[in-house]
Motif scaffolding. Structure first.
Motif, PDB file in Angstrom:
ATOM      1  N   PHE B   8       0.833  -1.212   0.000  1.00 22.45           N
ATOM      2  CA  PHE B   8       0.000   0.000   0.000  1.00 22.45           C
ATOM      3  C   PHE B   8       0.861   1.253   0.000  1.00 22.45           C
ATOM      4  O   PHE B   8       0.718   2.129  -0.846  1.00 22.45           O
ATOM      5  CB  PHE B   8      -0.916   0.008   1.227  1.00 22.45           C
ATOM      6  CG  PHE B   8      -1.621   1.333   1.409  1.00 22.45           C
ATOM      7  CD1 PHE B   8      -2.692   1.669   0.601  1.00 22.45           C
ATOM      8  CD2 PHE B   8      -1.200   2.239   2.359  1.00 22.45           C
ATOM      9  CE1 PHE B   8      -3.332   2.888   0.742  1.00 22.45           C
ATOM     10  CE2 PHE B   8      -1.825   3.460   2.510  1.00 22.45           C
ATOM     11  CZ  PHE B   8      -2.899   3.783   1.707  1.00 22.45           C
ATOM     12  N   ARG B  12       1.609   4.011  -3.218  1.00 23.22           N
ATOM     13  CA  ARG B  12       1.176   5.416  -3.214  1.00 23.22           C
ATOM     14  C   ARG B  12       2.330   6.383  -3.002  1.00 23.22           C
ATOM     15  O   ARG B  12       2.332   7.473  -3.546  1.00 23.22           O
ATOM     16  CB  ARG B  12       0.143   5.631  -2.100  1.00 23.22           C
ATOM     17  CG  ARG B  12      -1.207   5.053  -2.409  1.00 23.22           C
ATOM     18  CD  ARG B  12      -2.205   5.468  -1.358  1.00 23.22           C
ATOM     19  NE  ARG B  12      -2.574   6.869  -1.481  1.00 23.22           N
ATOM     20  CZ  ARG B  12      -3.544   7.294  -2.274  1.00 23.22           C
ATOM     21  NH1 ARG B  12      -4.222   6.452  -2.989  1.00 23.22           N
ATOM     22  NH2 ARG B  12      -3.836   8.568  -2.348  1.00 23.22           N
ATOM     23  N   ARG B  81      -5.149   5.846   5.075  1.00 19.44           N
ATOM     24  CA  ARG B  81      -5.794   5.646   3.779  1.00 19.44           C
ATOM     25  C   ARG B  81      -6.832   6.748   3.535  1.00 19.44           C
ATOM     26  O   ARG B  81      -7.682   7.003   4.383  1.00 19.44           O
ATOM     27  CB  ARG B  81      -6.497   4.289   3.791  1.00 19.44           C
ATOM     28  CG  ARG B  81      -6.689   3.680   2.454  1.00 19.44           C
ATOM     29  CD  ARG B  81      -7.430   2.388   2.609  1.00 19.44           C
ATOM     30  NE  ARG B  81      -6.589   1.216   2.683  1.00 19.44           N
ATOM     31  CZ  ARG B  81      -6.052   0.614   1.625  1.00 19.44           C
ATOM     32  NH1 ARG B  81      -6.256   1.086   0.437  1.00 19.44           N
ATOM     33  NH2 ARG B  81      -5.309  -0.457   1.772  1.00 19.44           N
ATOM     34  N   VAL B  82      -6.736   7.398   2.399  1.00 18.75           N
ATOM     35  CA  VAL B  82      -7.635   8.508   2.078  1.00 18.75           C
ATOM     36  C   VAL B  82      -8.956   7.951   1.551  1.00 18.75           C
ATOM     37  O   VAL B  82      -8.957   7.020   0.761  1.00 18.75           O
ATOM     38  CB  VAL B  82      -6.989   9.407   1.001  1.00 18.75           C
ATOM     39  CG1 VAL B  82      -7.953  10.490   0.551  1.00 18.75           C
ATOM     40  CG2 VAL B  82      -5.708  10.016   1.537  1.00 18.75           C
ATOM     41  N   TRP B  83     -10.058   8.507   2.036  1.00 22.08           N
ATOM     42  CA  TRP B  83     -11.348   8.096   1.492  1.00 22.08           C
ATOM     43  C   TRP B  83     -12.133   9.326   1.040  1.00 22.08           C
ATOM     44  O   TRP B  83     -11.811  10.453   1.409  1.00 22.08           O
ATOM     45  CB  TRP B  83     -12.148   7.275   2.500  1.00 22.08           C
ATOM     46  CG  TRP B  83     -12.645   8.001   3.704  1.00 22.08           C
ATOM     47  CD1 TRP B  83     -13.791   8.744   3.799  1.00 22.08           C
ATOM     48  CD2 TRP B  83     -12.029   8.054   4.998  1.00 22.08           C
ATOM     49  NE1 TRP B  83     -13.918   9.236   5.068  1.00 22.08           N
ATOM     50  CE2 TRP B  83     -12.868   8.834   5.823  1.00 22.08           C
ATOM     51  CE3 TRP B  83     -10.870   7.512   5.533  1.00 22.08           C
ATOM     52  CZ2 TRP B  83     -12.556   9.096   7.157  1.00 22.08           C
ATOM     53  CZ3 TRP B  83     -10.561   7.771   6.864  1.00 22.08           C
ATOM     54  CH2 TRP B  83     -11.402   8.551   7.655  1.00 22.08           C
ATOM     55  N   VAL B  84     -13.155   9.088   0.238  1.00 23.39           N
ATOM     56  CA  VAL B  84     -14.009  10.159  -0.289  1.00 23.39           C
ATOM     57  C   VAL B  84     -15.399   9.982   0.306  1.00 23.39           C
ATOM     58  O   VAL B  84     -15.904   8.860   0.362  1.00 23.39           O
ATOM     59  CB  VAL B  84     -14.083  10.079  -1.830  1.00 23.39           C
ATOM     60  CG1 VAL B  84     -15.038  11.120  -2.390  1.00 23.39           C
ATOM     61  CG2 VAL B  84     -12.691  10.258  -2.438  1.00 23.39           C
ATOM     62  N   GLY B  85     -16.010  11.081   0.739  1.00 16.64           N
ATOM     63  CA  GLY B  85     -17.367  11.020   1.288  1.00 16.64           C
ATOM     64  C   GLY B  85     -17.349  10.603   2.746  1.00 16.64           C
ATOM     65  O   GLY B  85     -16.316  10.689   3.420  1.00 16.64           O
ATOM     66  N   ASP B  87     -17.169   8.337   6.113  1.00 19.24           N
ATOM     67  CA  ASP B  87     -16.260   7.253   6.468  1.00 19.24           C
ATOM     68  C   ASP B  87     -16.873   5.904   6.050  1.00 19.24           C
ATOM     69  O   ASP B  87     -17.910   5.492   6.583  1.00 19.24           O
ATOM     70  CB  ASP B  87     -16.041   7.288   7.984  1.00 19.24           C
ATOM     71  CG  ASP B  87     -15.056   6.233   8.448  1.00 19.24           C
ATOM     72  OD1 ASP B  87     -14.668   5.390   7.616  1.00 19.24           O
ATOM     73  OD2 ASP B  87     -14.697   6.261   9.638  1.00 19.24           O
ATOM     74  N   PRO B  88     -16.258   5.207   5.073  1.00 16.06           N
ATOM     75  CA  PRO B  88     -16.888   3.963   4.599  1.00 16.06           C
ATOM     76  C   PRO B  88     -16.889   2.846   5.634  1.00 16.06           C
ATOM     77  O   PRO B  88     -17.642   1.884   5.506  1.00 16.06           O
ATOM     78  CB  PRO B  88     -16.037   3.571   3.375  1.00 16.06           C
ATOM     79  CG  PRO B  88     -14.822   4.396   3.423  1.00 16.06           C
ATOM     80  CD  PRO B  88     -15.038   5.537   4.345  1.00 16.06           C
ATOM     81  N   THR B  89     -16.068   2.976   6.660  1.00 17.04           N
ATOM     82  CA  THR B  89     -15.975   1.898   7.650  1.00 17.04           C
ATOM     83  C   THR B  89     -16.778   2.209   8.913  1.00 17.04           C
ATOM     84  O   THR B  89     -16.670   1.486   9.903  1.00 17.04           O
ATOM     85  CB  THR B  89     -14.509   1.653   8.052  1.00 17.04           C
ATOM     86  OG1 THR B  89     -13.998   2.845   8.644  1.00 17.04           O
ATOM     87  CG2 THR B  89     -13.661   1.270   6.857  1.00 17.04           C
ATOM     88  N   ARG B  99      -8.190   0.771  12.434  1.00 15.50           N
ATOM     89  CA  ARG B  99      -7.717   1.568  11.297  1.00 15.50           C
ATOM     90  C   ARG B  99      -6.422   2.303  11.648  1.00 15.50           C
ATOM     91  O   ARG B  99      -5.492   2.368  10.850  1.00 15.50           O
ATOM     92  CB  ARG B  99      -8.797   2.579  10.909  1.00 15.50           C
ATOM     93  CG  ARG B  99      -8.530   3.233   9.598  1.00 15.50           C
ATOM     94  CD  ARG B  99      -9.810   3.592   8.882  1.00 15.50           C
ATOM     95  NE  ARG B  99     -10.953   3.449   9.733  1.00 15.50           N
ATOM     96  CZ  ARG B  99     -11.762   4.458  10.014  1.00 15.50           C
ATOM     97  NH1 ARG B  99     -11.530   5.629   9.538  1.00 15.50           N
ATOM     98  NH2 ARG B  99     -12.822   4.266  10.765  1.00 15.50           N
TER      99      ARG B  99
END
Lengths: 217, 167
Positions: B8, B12, B81-85, B87-89, B99
């Motif tokens: 990972f 990146r 880890r970058v996420w959009v919107g 928090d998916p978790t 995390r």
């Protein structure tokens, strides 16, 4: 499976949800409808342990949402109103990540992911990066994430929005299969007619109150 | 876990890690060069060279430690880890601690590589007699502690910023 007793929740000092009671049993698909700001998303967020209720009792799959939030999270599949995602992952990597997070054995993950991709007609797209996914595809991915670990309880916030007719068909087909298998689902939507077609009961939530307690569809 | 973390973070930020390792090596190498040159510059050319004093190692090592203290929090922030919107978790049984732990492991893998960059410089200083094997233990232990602990503020800040961004 879902038992809400006189649930209340304050947002910014005002009661955004008050005295909400609702029971969803195994094998039931219950619709939740009502105007914008009525409290549908808040009610689902409380069930998903994302928001803590200020009053009442919330029991999901025999676990108290206040005292056992992790147990509840293990027992639910949640599709939120707005789907967050990791832009650098492919669809397959995303599902593998969520499968691992749900504790599915490493050896079983490829099979589980393949099965969900096939059931939701995502089989041709596993290499697509999430950052390029359309809104409709993101919602299908959210449903795929929710189904991965075969939870007994599904909590879906407007799952049909942005989906074409074919994808909506796949959605309701999967929900039907889920409840036929002994699970239950609570589905919030503005589309009352669609809810009435597919749900066993529809409940109207307006201004933070349940206006019509579970009218049979 | 370590292999996945490396995949990972190198995918990146591979170039960034290589750049930091090179900068660390350049800093430590130039400090060592300066100190050794200052010591040996005063020795008459007719005299045989004496072992480099321990201060040469100490000064070089302190410079390397300061560099790691600056670089490690940056790596910590990059390891989240970058996420959009939203928090998916958010609705997963694994909490924020899991995390943060995954990010910490990635940051430690990256920081360890940056820390190991100037190893050849230290080997040369050892060959020149600047430090003994006894010194290796505590100096390596301090760097290991820096690698383990210094990314944490970066991880905390990055996670707080991401969680704030969802609202």
């Amino acid at each position: 499976m879902i038992r809400l007793e006189s649930v209340g929740c304050r947002i910014g000092g005002t009661w955004a949800l008050q005295g909400a009671s609702l029971h969803v049993r195994a094998g039931e698909l219950v619709g939740l409808t009502g105007p914008n700001g009525g409290g549908k998303s808040l009610l689902l967020a409380i069930c998903a342990t994302l928001v803590r209720a200020d009053a009442g009792e919330v029991v999901i799959a025999d676990h108290d949402a206040r005292t056992r939030p992790r147990r509840v999270r293990g027992a639910i599949g949640h599709v939120p109103e707005s789907v967050g995602f990791y832009p650098d992952m492919t669809l397959r990597q995303d599902l593998e990540f969520f499968a691992a997070a749900h504790g599915i054995a490493r050896a079983a993950i490829p099979g589980v992911v393949d099965d969900v991709l096939r059931r939701l007609d995502l089989g041709g797209l596993p290499g697509l990066r999430m950052e390029w996914a359309s809104r409709g595809l993101l919602r299908r991915m959210a449903l795929a994430r929710a189904l991965l670990h075969r939870p007994p309880v599904l909590l879906l916030d407007d799952p049909g929005s942005g989906l074409d007719a074919e994808a909506r068909g796949a959605l309701w087909r999967e929900l039907g299969r889920h409840v036929d298998g002994g699970g239950c689902a609570l589905v919030a939507s503005h589309d009352t007619a669609e809810l009435a077609r597919h749900a066993h009961r529809v409940t109207l939530l307006s201004r933070g109150r349940i206006e019509s307690p579970s009218v049979a569809a | 876990m370590i292999a996945a973390s490396w995949r990972f973070i190198s995918g990146r930020y591979g170039a960034g890690i290589a750049g930091l390792a090179a900068a660390h090596t350049a800093l430590v190498g130039s400090v060592a060069w300066y100190v050794v040159d200052a010591v040996w510059g005063s020795v008459p050319t007719s005299a045989s060279l004496t072992p480099v004093p321990r201060a040469a190692f100490t000064i070089t090592w302190v410079a390397g430690t300061i560099f790691l203290l600056v670089a490690a929090p940056i790596l910590g922030a990059a390891a989240v880890r970058v996420w959009v919107g939203p928090d998916p978790t958010a609705a997963l049984p694994t909490g924020l601690a899991a995390r943060a732990g995954a990010a910490w492991l990635r940051a430690v893998v990256a920081a360890a590589l940056v820390a190991l960059g100037p190893l050849p410089v230290y080997v040369v200083l050892h060959a020149l007699g600047s430090f003994t094997a006894q010194v290796v233990g505590w100096s390596a232990a301090v760097h290991a502690a820096v690698v383990a602990v210094a990314p944490v503020p970066g991880i905390v800040v990055a996670l707080a910023a991401r969680r704030g961004a969802r609202r």
